[in-house]
Write an enzyme that holds these catalytic residues in place. Structure first.
Site, PDB file in Angstrom:
ATOM      1  N   SER A 176       0.853  -1.195   0.000  1.00  0.00           N
ATOM      2  CA  SER A 176       0.000   0.000   0.000  1.00  0.00           C
ATOM      3  C   SER A 176       0.888   1.244   0.000  1.00  0.00           C
ATOM      4  O   SER A 176       2.072   1.171  -0.326  1.00  0.00           O
ATOM      5  CB  SER A 176      -0.931  -0.017   1.203  1.00  0.00           C
ATOM      6  OG  SER A 176      -1.924   0.973   1.070  1.00  0.00           O
ATOM      7  N   ASN A 177       0.349   2.372   0.367  1.00  0.00           N
ATOM      8  CA  ASN A 177       1.134   3.619   0.415  1.00  0.00           C
ATOM      9  C   ASN A 177       0.658   4.483   1.574  1.00  0.00           C
ATOM     10  O   ASN A 177      -0.223   4.083   2.328  1.00  0.00           O
ATOM     11  CB  ASN A 177       1.031   4.361  -0.923  1.00  0.00           C
ATOM     12  CG  ASN A 177      -0.412   4.666  -1.272  1.00  0.00           C
ATOM     13  OD1 ASN A 177      -1.083   5.406  -0.576  1.00  0.00           O
ATOM     14  ND2 ASN A 177      -0.908   4.045  -2.339  1.00  0.00           N
ATOM     15  N   ARG A 178       1.254   5.649   1.695  1.00  0.00           N
ATOM     16  CA  ARG A 178       1.029   6.473   2.894  1.00  0.00           C
ATOM     17  C   ARG A 178      -0.220   7.361   2.837  1.00  0.00           C
ATOM     18  O   ARG A 178      -0.426   8.187   3.714  1.00  0.00           O
ATOM     19  CB  ARG A 178       2.234   7.387   3.127  1.00  0.00           C
ATOM     20  CG  ARG A 178       3.518   6.653   3.435  1.00  0.00           C
ATOM     21  CD  ARG A 178       4.629   7.653   3.714  1.00  0.00           C
ATOM     22  NE  ARG A 178       5.933   7.024   3.665  1.00  0.00           N
ATOM     23  CZ  ARG A 178       6.443   6.303   4.653  1.00  0.00           C
ATOM     24  NH1 ARG A 178       5.759   6.133   5.765  1.00  0.00           N
ATOM     25  NH2 ARG A 178       7.632   5.769   4.517  1.00  0.00           N
TER      26      ARG A 178
END
Ligand code: CTP
Length: 422
Positions: free
Chosen positions: A214-216
C-alpha cells in the site's frame, strides 16, 4: 461573485463571532444583531480586553447564548474545540494588531486564539487599530501570512479614529462585513445539480490474506473534496480505499480495497457523474498472484514477489468518458510541474492538482496542503498552504470555472495566478 439571496445564505448557519479589545468592539454588537436578523445562529467569544469595552451580558442578551470568555472555566465539555469545529464561518471583528500577531504565529494563550486553531471553516478577520499601526511592517507581515493561509482579512477603512487622527484603521463597515460572511457561505450552493464522483485514500494489494502492498495516503484530501462538493450542493459518491476517516455526512460511500475494485467502482458510476476527481493514491503495481494462505517464513530463506501493473483508472475513465470533467492528482517528490503536465496530457484530463508530497507542513497524513492546479486550457493556479478542507474549496472553484468556461468565481488569498503555463 454573484451572491444568491443573502437571507438564504445565512439562514440556519452557525457563526462564531470573536470580539477582541478594540474601541470598535461596540460595533460587533450591531453586527451580531444583523447576523441574527438574517437567521444565523451566533456564538460570541470575547477576549479579556474586549470585555473592558463591552460587557458579555450585552452579547449574551442579543445572542441568547452564554458568551465564552475563559479557556480555563469551560463548563461545557471541550467547547473550545467543538464550537469552532462546528461553525460554518468564524468572524473576528474587531481584530486588534495583537490578535493578528497571535493568529499569524499560531499562539493560543486564550480562548479565542485557541478556537482559531481548532477552526476548519472559512475565517474572516476585520482588523481595527490606531493610525500608523496598520501599515507597520510587523502588522503587514502578519496580515500577509494570514492571507497566504486562506484567511479573509478585510482592510480597515480610512477615517477619523478614536485617537482623533485620520488614518486607515477603522473597522470595515457592517455592510462589507456581511458581504464577506455571505460570500463565505453562499459559495456553498454553486455545485447544485452536479454529480461528483471522488476517489480517495490508498489501495491495498494483497500478498496473502494478512499482508498487502500500500502507500502512505490518509485519504484526507479526497474526503475533504467530497465534503466540500456536498456542502456546495452537489450529489457526491466517494469511492474510498481503506482509511481511518469518518464518513462525510450526506455522501454515498463505496468502500473498496484494491486498485481493480476501485477501477470497477469508478467505471460503474462514470455515466452518472458530471465531474470525476481521482484523489486516490492508487497502487501502481500488485502481486501477480496473491497467496490463498499466509506465506510462512519457515518455508523459505528469501522471498521474491513478482508485481504486475494495476489498471490505470484515469486512463480507462478518460477513454470511456462522454460529458464528464476528469480531474487527476499528481503527488510528486520532484519536477512537480513537469510531471503533472505530462500526466494531464497522457491521461487525457481536464485538470490536474499537483502537489509536492515532501513539502513541509503538507503532503500525506497532514491536515494541510498546498497545490498547483493545471487545467487543459493552459491555466496554472498556485494555492498556498492551507487546511485541506479549504484547499478542497479552492480546487472545486477552479474545476467549476473550467466547467462553466468562465472566470473563477472567488478569489481567495494565497492564490497566485500565473496565467498560461505553457
Ligand atoms: N491513478 C489511476 N490509476 C492508477 C494510478 C494512478 O487512476 N493505477 C491516478 C491517481 O488517482 C492520480 C493520477 O492517476 O489522480 C496520478 O497518480 P500518480 O500516482 O501521481 O501518478 P502515476 O500515474 O501513478 O505515475 P507515477 O507513479 O509514475 O508518478
Amino acid at each position: 461573485m454573484t451572491l444568491a439571496d443573502p437571507v438564504n445564505c445565512l439562514q440556519g448557519k452557525h457563526i462564531l463571532l470573536g470580539v477582541t479589545g478594540s474601541i470598535a468592539a461596540y460595533k460587533a454588537v450591531s453586527l451580531l444583531r444583523a447576523l441574527k436578523a438574517r437567521g444565523a445562529f451566533v456564538s460570541v467569544v470575547m477576549t479579556a480586553h474586549a470585555t473592558e469595552f463591552v460587557t458579555p451580558l450585552t452579547f449574551e442578551v442579543l445572542s441568547g447564548e452564554r458568551v465564552l470568555t475563559d479557556l480555563f472555566h469551560m463548563h461545557e465539555e471541550m467547547k473550545h474545540l467543538h464550537a469552532p469545529e462546528n461553525a460554518d464561518v468564524m468572524v473576528i471583528a474587531p481584530a486588534t494588531a495583537n490578535f493578528l500577531a497571535k493568529a499569524a504565529l499560531g499562539l493560543a494563550d486564550d480562548l479565542l486564539s485557541t478556537m482559531l486553531l481548532a477552526a476548519r471553516c472559512p475565517i474572516i478577520v476585520a482588523p481595527a487599530m490606531d493610525g500608523g499601526m496598520w501599515t507597520h511592517p510587523t502588522v503587514v507581515e502578519h496580515v500577509n501570512r494570514l492571507r497566504a493561509r486562506g484567511v479573509v482579512v478585510l482592510d480597515p477603512e480610512e477615517g477619523p479614529l478614536a485617537s482623533g487622527r485620520i488614518a486607515q484603521g477603522r473597522l470595515v463597515c457592517e455592510e462589507k462585513l456581511l458581504d464577506a460572511v455571505q460570500s463565505a457561505l453562499c459559495v456553498h450552493s454553486d455545485w447544485e445539480g452536479e454529480h461528483v464522483l471522488v476517489s480517495a485514500g490508498p489501495t491495498q494489494e494483497a500478498i496473502d490474506p494478512v499482508r498487502f502492498i500500500s502507500n502512505r495516503s490518509s485519504g484526507k484530501m479526497g474526503y475533504a473534496l467530497a465534503e466540500a462538493a456536498r456542502a456546495r450542493g452537489a450529489s457526491v459518491v466517494l469511492v474510498t480505499g481503506p482509511t481511518a476517516l469518518a464518513r462525510p455526512s450526506g455522501v454515498e460511500v463505496v468502500s473498496v480495497t484494491s486498485a481493480q475494485e476501485m477501477a470497477d467502482a469508478m467505471c460503474q458510476r462514470l455515466e452518472w457523474a458530471t465531474v470525476v476527481i481521482m484523489a486516490a493514491a492508487v497502487a501502481d503495481f500488485c502481486p501477480k498472484e496473491s497467496a490463498s494462505q499466509k506465506l510462512k517464513k519457515s518455508d523459505r530463506s528469501s522471498l521474491v514477489l513478482e508485481l504486475v501493473p494495476t489498471p490505470d483508472i484515469l486512463t480507462i475513465l478518460s477513454a470511456q468518458k462522454t460529458k464528464q470533467i476528469l480531474v487527476g492528482f499528481a503527488a510528486e517528490t520532484e519536477h512537480l510541474l513537469e510531471h503533472a503536465s505530462r500526466k494531464l496530457a497522457d491521461k487525457g484530463l481536464d485538470a490536474i492538482v499537483a502537489n509536492d508530497v515532501t513539502q513541509q507542513g503538507g503532503g500525506f497524513g497532514s491536515d494541510q496542503n498546498a497545490a498547483v492546479v493545471l487545467t487543459r486550457d493552459g491555466r496554472r493556479r498556485e494555492i498556498g498552504l492551507m487546511p485541506k478542507r479549504r484547499l478542497a474549496d479552492e480546487i472545486l472553484t477552479e474545476i467549476k470555472r473550467l466547467k462553466d468556461g468562465g472566470c473563477a468565481s472567488t478569489v481567495i488569498a494565497g492564490e497566485e495566478d500565473r496565467g498560461n503555463a505553457q
